[in-house]
Design an enzyme around this catalytic site. Structure first.
Site, short mmCIF file in Angstrom:
data_model
loop_
_atom_site.label_atom_id
_atom_site.label_comp_id
_atom_site.label_asym_id
_atom_site.label_seq_id
_atom_site.Cartn_x
_atom_site.Cartn_y
_atom_site.Cartn_z
N GLU A 165 -0.49 -2.09 14.52
CA GLU A 165 -1.93 -2.05 14.23
C GLU A 165 -2.70 -3.27 14.75
O GLU A 165 -3.32 -4.02 14.00
CB GLU A 165 -2.14 -1.89 12.71
CG GLU A 165 -1.51 -0.60 12.20
CD GLU A 165 -1.53 -0.48 10.68
OE1 GLU A 165 -2.47 -0.98 10.04
OE2 GLU A 165 -0.58 0.11 10.15
N GLU A 273 4.77 7.75 11.65
CA GLU A 273 4.59 7.52 10.21
C GLU A 273 3.88 8.68 9.50
O GLU A 273 3.12 8.50 8.58
CB GLU A 273 3.81 6.22 9.95
CG GLU A 273 4.37 4.99 10.61
CD GLU A 273 3.67 3.73 10.22
OE1 GLU A 273 2.88 3.75 9.24
OE2 GLU A 273 3.89 2.69 10.85
O1 G3I Z 1 9.89 -5.51 -3.11
C1 G3I Z 1 8.84 -6.32 -3.65
C2 G3I Z 1 9.07 -6.58 -5.13
O2 G3I Z 1 10.26 -7.35 -5.27
C3 G3I Z 1 7.87 -7.33 -5.71
O3 G3I Z 1 8.05 -7.50 -7.10
C4 G3I Z 1 6.61 -6.49 -5.45
C5 G3I Z 1 5.37 -7.16 -5.97
O4 G3I Z 1 5.01 -8.22 -5.08
O5 G3I Z 1 6.43 -6.32 -4.01
C6 G3I Z 1 7.53 -5.58 -3.47
O6 G3I Z 1 7.32 -5.45 -2.08
C7 G3I Z 1 6.27 -4.54 -1.75
C8 G3I Z 1 6.88 -3.47 -0.84
O7 G3I Z 1 5.87 -2.61 -0.26
C9 G3I Z 1 7.84 -2.61 -1.63
O8 G3I Z 1 7.10 -1.86 -2.55
C10 G3I Z 1 5.19 -5.32 -1.01
O9 G3I Z 1 4.55 -6.17 -1.94
C11 G3I Z 1 4.18 -4.34 -0.41
O10 G3I Z 1 3.25 -5.07 0.40
C12 G3I Z 1 4.92 -3.36 0.48
O11 G3I Z 1 3.96 -2.44 0.97
C13 G3I Z 1 4.37 -1.79 2.20
C14 G3I Z 1 3.24 -2.01 3.22
O12 G3I Z 1 3.53 -1.30 4.44
C15 G3I Z 1 3.11 -3.49 3.57
O13 G3I Z 1 4.35 -3.94 4.08
C16 G3I Z 1 4.55 -0.30 1.95
O14 G3I Z 1 5.71 -0.10 1.14
C17 G3I Z 1 4.71 0.45 3.27
O15 G3I Z 1 4.72 1.85 3.05
C18 G3I Z 1 3.56 0.12 4.22
O16 G3I Z 1 3.83 0.74 5.45
C19 G3I Z 1 2.80 0.59 6.46
C20 G3I Z 1 3.48 0.45 7.80
O17 G3I Z 1 4.36 -0.67 7.78
C21 G3I Z 1 2.45 0.34 8.92
N1 G3I Z 1 1.53 1.50 8.89
C22 G3I Z 1 0.87 1.69 7.59
C23 G3I Z 1 1.91 1.84 6.49
C24 G3I Z 1 1.25 2.09 5.15
O18 G3I Z 1 0.49 0.98 4.78
#
Ligand code: G3I
Length: 366
Positions: A165, A273
């Site tokens: 992105e 995705e």
């Molecule tokens: O695993 C930690 C946990 O230990 C902690 O307690 C919690 C609270 O901080 O966070 C957890 O990690 C989170 C992770 O998802 C697992 O749920 C992160 O904060 C959170 O930012 C992360 O979000 C992911 C997001 O990308 C940012 O990385 C989403 O799962 C994921 O589906 C999303 O995927 C993105 C693609 O990479 C790019 N395209 C868009 C897509 C959707 O946003």
């Protein structure tokens, strides 16, 4: 004659090209195709990767692992390879989760799409990186991180989302994210060259959202990619994320046109995705149609991969409270939004059969 027999018989009789060999079950119930209409089998026979975003912490679940190994031929780490997760401090790397995903893939003949080396979204980057204000120091940290991570998985991960992105979320043009600010407008090129130096055999991809809308932003993105090719940047593919979360239906032919234009640049293209949340404004019938249309258009235009953003409806980023809080536009979709191809019990849904039908219509590898 049941679905499987009809698929096999039709393939034998060559009716498949006449469209008579629908693999979809007549009943709308989420029974889906089995056997001859298994997505992994269909994809392998046609040279099309069928992928899912996975998380290491769910792999110990036997049903989850069986679904990944049984229905897909590729995996993308949903967040376990994001910089914040894998390189949490300047001197430490957390390989465990990523290694579990890559090892699982190796054990089940799945390919891995590394995701993602560089993404401007602040929450995916570690505080220590964001705290670096000196441009030279920041650049060095980025180059070092790419070299170490790509080098660590060289020979085991054959393609990377090098930059995710890079464009503004709702307008054409590069997002002035921290990489843009600290390294400069050429940070995308810099990242691709660094990844290529770390593993010259790896395919290097640029991954972006909303390109399937074919709007001015998509057109500007295709032009940006063309400029990368013109500059000799080692880019091999473009990922079209295809999160259908705006409520807008896919306009017929638009996705296919974007794929064709990217293919004309000599690049590989994938849907990377896809998810299609449902709710009062989007019944399941529209989800089925969207998956079929996206798959048909992408495959017909030369896509080589179709990946959904998750394994089953039981775990989708779209239903997380944090997602709903950050994205009020999702309010029109139910919770659960049931956006994927397998239901919460890992059973193929009619949307699964729709993608199976699209694959079934594609020519077999000779
Ligand atoms: O695993 C930690 C946990 O230990 C902690 O307690 C919690 C609270 O901080 O966070 C957890 O990690 C989170 C992770 O998802 C697992 O749920 C992160 O904060 C959170 O930012 C992360 O979000 C992911 C997001 O990308 C940012 O990385 C989403 O799962 C994921 O589906 C999303 O995927 C993105 C693609 O990479 C790019 N395209 C868009 C897509 C959707 O946003």
């Amino acid at each position: 004659m049941n679905v499987v027999k009809r698929c096999v018989v039709a393939a034998t009789l060559g009716l498949v090209m006449s469209g008579l060999a629908a693999c979809s079950p007549e009943a709308p119930e989420p029974t889906g195709c089995t056997g001859a209409c298994n997505l992994a089998s269909l994809g392998r026979a046609r040279g099309i990767r069928i992928g899912a975003a996975v998380t290491a912490n769910r792999l110990p679940d036997a049903d989850y692992a069986a679904a990944v190994a049984g229905h897909f031929t590729a995996v993308t780490p949903e967040f376990d390879m994001k910089w914040r997760a894998i390189h949490p401090t300047p001197t430490s790397w957390n390989w465990d989760a990523a290694e579990r995903i890559v090892t699982f893939a190796e054990q089940h003949d799945l390919s891995v799409r590394g995701h993602a080396l560089v993404w401007g979204k602040a929450s995916t980057n570690p505080d220590w990186l964001l705290a670096i204000t000196d441009p030279a120091e920041f650049r060095s940290a980025v180059l070092d991180s790419i070299a170490v991570e790509v080098g660590h998985f060289a020979g085991r991960i054959d393609r990377w989302d090098v930059v995710n992105e890079p464009f503004l979320s709702d307008a054409a043009g590069l997002d002035p994210n921290v990489f843009h600010q600290r390294i400069g407008a050429d940070y995308v090129d810099v990242a691709f060259h660094a990844a290529h130096a770390a593993d010259p055999t790896a395919e290097l991809w640029l991954n972006e959202a909303t390109l399937e809308r074919g709007h001015s932003r998509a057109n500007a993105f295709v032009a940006f990619v063309a400029s990368m090719v013109q500059r000799g940047v080692p880019i091999h593919g473009v990922g079209i994320q295809t999160h259908l979360i705006s409520g807008n239906p896919l306009q017929p032919g638009v996705l296919g046109s974007v794929v064709s234009r990217l293919r004309a640049l000599g690049l590989k293209v994938a849907i990377t995705e896809m998810d299609v949340p449902t709710g009062s404004t989007r019944p399941a019938s529209e989800q089925i149609a969207a998956y079929r249309q996206a798959a048909d258009e992408c495959f017909a235009a030369g896509c080589e991969e179709f990946t959904t953003w998750g394994v089953s409806d039981g775990a989708t980023w779209l239903d997380l409270p944090a997602t709903r809080a950050a994205m009020p536009e999702l309010a029109s979709f139910a919770i659960p939004s049931n956006p994927l191809l397998l239901d919460a019990a890992f059973r193929p849904k009619p949307a699964y059969a729709a993608v199976a039908d699209a694959l079934w219509a594609r020519p077999l590898l000779t």
